[in-house]
Write a protein that holds these residues in place. Structure first.
Motif, short mmCIF file in Angstrom:
data_model
loop_
_atom_site.label_atom_id
_atom_site.label_comp_id
_atom_site.label_asym_id
_atom_site.label_seq_id
_atom_site.Cartn_x
_atom_site.Cartn_y
_atom_site.Cartn_z
N ASN A 146 0.87 -1.17 0.00
CA ASN A 146 0.00 0.00 0.00
C ASN A 146 0.91 1.22 0.00
OD1 ASN A 146 -2.62 1.28 0.22
ND2 ASN A 146 -2.03 1.83 2.29
N GLU A 147 1.50 1.51 -1.16
CA GLU A 147 2.56 2.51 -1.24
C GLU A 147 2.29 3.49 -2.38
OE1 GLU A 147 7.02 1.42 -1.04
OE2 GLU A 147 6.45 1.21 -3.15
N ILE A 148 2.51 4.76 -2.12
CA ILE A 148 2.47 5.78 -3.17
C ILE A 148 3.90 6.28 -3.33
CG2 ILE A 148 1.57 8.02 -3.88
CD1 ILE A 148 -0.87 7.44 -2.06
N SER A 149 4.37 6.28 -4.58
CA SER A 149 5.77 6.61 -4.84
C SER A 149 5.86 7.48 -6.09
CB SER A 149 6.55 5.30 -5.03
OG SER A 149 7.90 5.56 -5.26
N VAL A 150 6.80 8.42 -6.09
CA VAL A 150 7.00 9.33 -7.23
C VAL A 150 8.33 9.01 -7.89
CG1 VAL A 150 7.20 11.73 -7.95
CG2 VAL A 150 5.65 11.12 -6.09
N HIS A 151 8.28 8.82 -9.22
CA HIS A 151 9.47 8.54 -10.02
C HIS A 151 9.54 9.56 -11.14
CE1 HIS A 151 10.07 4.41 -8.34
NE2 HIS A 151 8.81 4.64 -8.01
N VAL A 152 10.73 10.10 -11.38
CA VAL A 152 10.91 11.09 -12.45
C VAL A 152 12.30 10.93 -13.03
CG1 VAL A 152 11.69 12.91 -10.86
CG2 VAL A 152 10.67 13.55 -13.04
#
Length: 174
Positions: A146-152
């Motif tokens: 249950n993870e929210i992650s930002v990749h750029v």
């Protein structure tokens, strides 16, 4: 290894993008009609449930993009609702899904590989991705189901959590 389950996402999407010279808005309160969108892989609009079904069965990949590029350099605002539901087989959700902005040369036809890549990876170029990750893939450093992650990245965007610019485990499961 991803679970062999399916994903149904119910999404109402509003995006307002502004640049110095133009403003563009679109609104999809349901996905019975998908004019202006490019659906890839297993994604389809469902007029009965007014949902966008990203995947319907095990080990599929689907994506949905606005068919035309939108200016976001001066900022944008977006609101979307989602519901993740068991598939026709009654299983629970698979790996999750992602909100993606990109300038990949594939344009609106970009799609990731089946299972584990949430419809965008591993070969997305020039993108910003917000993952709603619902499965712990140990080989890529997931910390929770249950993870929210930002990749750029200006090059290839990778879903390895070591390359995330930020992640959080929400109190409420999605």
């Amino acid at each position: 290894m991803p679970r062999s389950l399916s994903l149904l996402a119910l999404i109402s999407l509003f995006l307002s993008a502004t640049s110095l010279t133009a403003q563009t808005s679109f609104y999809y309160p349901g996905f019975g009609a998908t004019a202006g969108l490019t659906l890839n892989g297993s994604a389809l609009g469902n007029g009965t449930t007014l949902a966008l079904e990203v995947t319907q069965a095990a080990r599929q990949a689907g994506s949905c993009y606005h068919a035309q590029l939108l200016p976001v350099g001066s900022g944008f605002a977006t609101t979307f609702n989602f519901r993740v539901s068991p598939g026709a087989g009654g299983g629970t959700i698979a790996d999750g899904f992602a909100f993606v902005l990109h300038t990949d040369p594939a344009g609106a036809s970009h799609i990731g590989v089946n299972g584990g890549q949430m419809g965008y990876g591993p070969n997305l170029m020039n993108g910003l991705v917000v993952e709603f990750d619902s499965y712990v893939n140990g080989g890529i450093g997931d910390t929770s189901s249950n993870e929210i992650s930002v990749h750029v990245n200006a090059g290839a965007v990778d879903n390895n959590e070591a390359l995330s610019i930020g992640q959080v485990t929400p109190i409420t499961n999605f």
